[in-house]
Scaffold this active site. Sequence first.
Site, mmCIF file in Angstrom:
data_model
loop_
_atom_site.group_PDB
_atom_site.id
_atom_site.type_symbol
_atom_site.label_atom_id
_atom_site.label_comp_id
_atom_site.label_asym_id
_atom_site.label_seq_id
_atom_site.Cartn_x
_atom_site.Cartn_y
_atom_site.Cartn_z
ATOM 1 N N ARG A 106 -1.898 -6.040 -8.744
ATOM 2 C CA ARG A 106 -0.673 -6.800 -8.478
ATOM 3 C C ARG A 106 -0.433 -7.875 -9.527
ATOM 4 O O ARG A 106 0.672 -8.096 -9.968
ATOM 5 C CB ARG A 106 -0.759 -7.474 -7.096
ATOM 6 C CG ARG A 106 -0.742 -6.508 -5.939
ATOM 7 C CD ARG A 106 -1.299 -7.118 -4.702
ATOM 8 N NE ARG A 106 -2.707 -7.511 -4.888
ATOM 9 C CZ ARG A 106 -3.509 -7.902 -3.929
ATOM 10 N NH1 ARG A 106 -3.057 -8.018 -2.704
ATOM 11 N NH2 ARG A 106 -4.765 -8.221 -4.180
ATOM 12 N N SER B 253 -3.250 -7.805 2.545
ATOM 13 C CA SER B 253 -3.572 -7.661 3.976
ATOM 14 C C SER B 253 -4.104 -8.984 4.521
ATOM 15 O O SER B 253 -3.814 -9.367 5.650
ATOM 16 C CB SER B 253 -4.630 -6.586 4.181
ATOM 17 O OG SER B 253 -4.158 -5.345 3.758
ATOM 18 N N HIS C 62 0.853 -1.201 0.000
ATOM 19 C CA HIS C 62 0.000 0.000 0.000
ATOM 20 C C HIS C 62 0.889 1.251 0.000
ATOM 21 O O HIS C 62 0.626 2.199 -0.746
ATOM 22 C CB HIS C 62 -0.902 0.041 1.248
ATOM 23 C CG HIS C 62 -1.940 -1.046 1.288
ATOM 24 N ND1 HIS C 62 -2.174 -1.822 2.399
ATOM 25 C CD2 HIS C 62 -2.825 -1.465 0.345
ATOM 26 C CE1 HIS C 62 -3.157 -2.672 2.151
ATOM 27 N NE2 HIS C 62 -3.557 -2.489 0.906
#
Length: 177
Positions: free
Chosen positions: A92, A130, A19
């Site tokens: 990603r 996460s 992030h």
Amino acid sequence: MKKVIAIYPGSFDPLTNGHLDLIQRGSKIFDELVVAILRNPEKDPLFSLGDRREMMEAMTERWKNVRVDTFEGLMVDYAVKVNATAVLRGIRAISDYEYELQMALMNRKLEPRLETVFMMPAETYSYLSSRLVREIAQLGGSIKGLVPESVEQRLQEKLDPSLRFQQSTETRRRKKS
Ligand code: PNS
């Protein structure tokens, strides 16, 4: 000239180095970047909204055109409220593409004035999420290098509250001596 304000929305539970990599990249191309942390009453987050905000503020202090806020409800409504014309999202791998495309097109349908801008994080973070960070930390694995050190410490405290007690006792003992 008109300032371009972008929002970077997400759950950030917890924030990762991926992030931060994206925030740094975004801060270079937008005049102002608002990191918008979602308050999602349906999800049961590991960190409270307040904790997520505090950690994000501490880690983004260094970029002067980045600020942190929280939102609930539709992301496009929040974007309009803060005069944003762009939404920053990270991609990603190909696996992110389908979900992100669907969300970007739906958001465009809801608010055609808002453009979604995709950026790729450094390849070092291409496998980082996460969700995996939470899982690894919960199972006792190492998350070194995946999140900032302060977040790593907060995760350890959260998962083993006795650590926080030990640390505060240690700090008190050091102050006394
Ligand atoms: O970090 P995440 O969980 O991938 O972020 C997802 C987020 C917060 C960007 C998305 O869930 C969102 O925008 N939620 C707000 C509600 C909303 O606007 N839903 C419609 C999406 S098309």
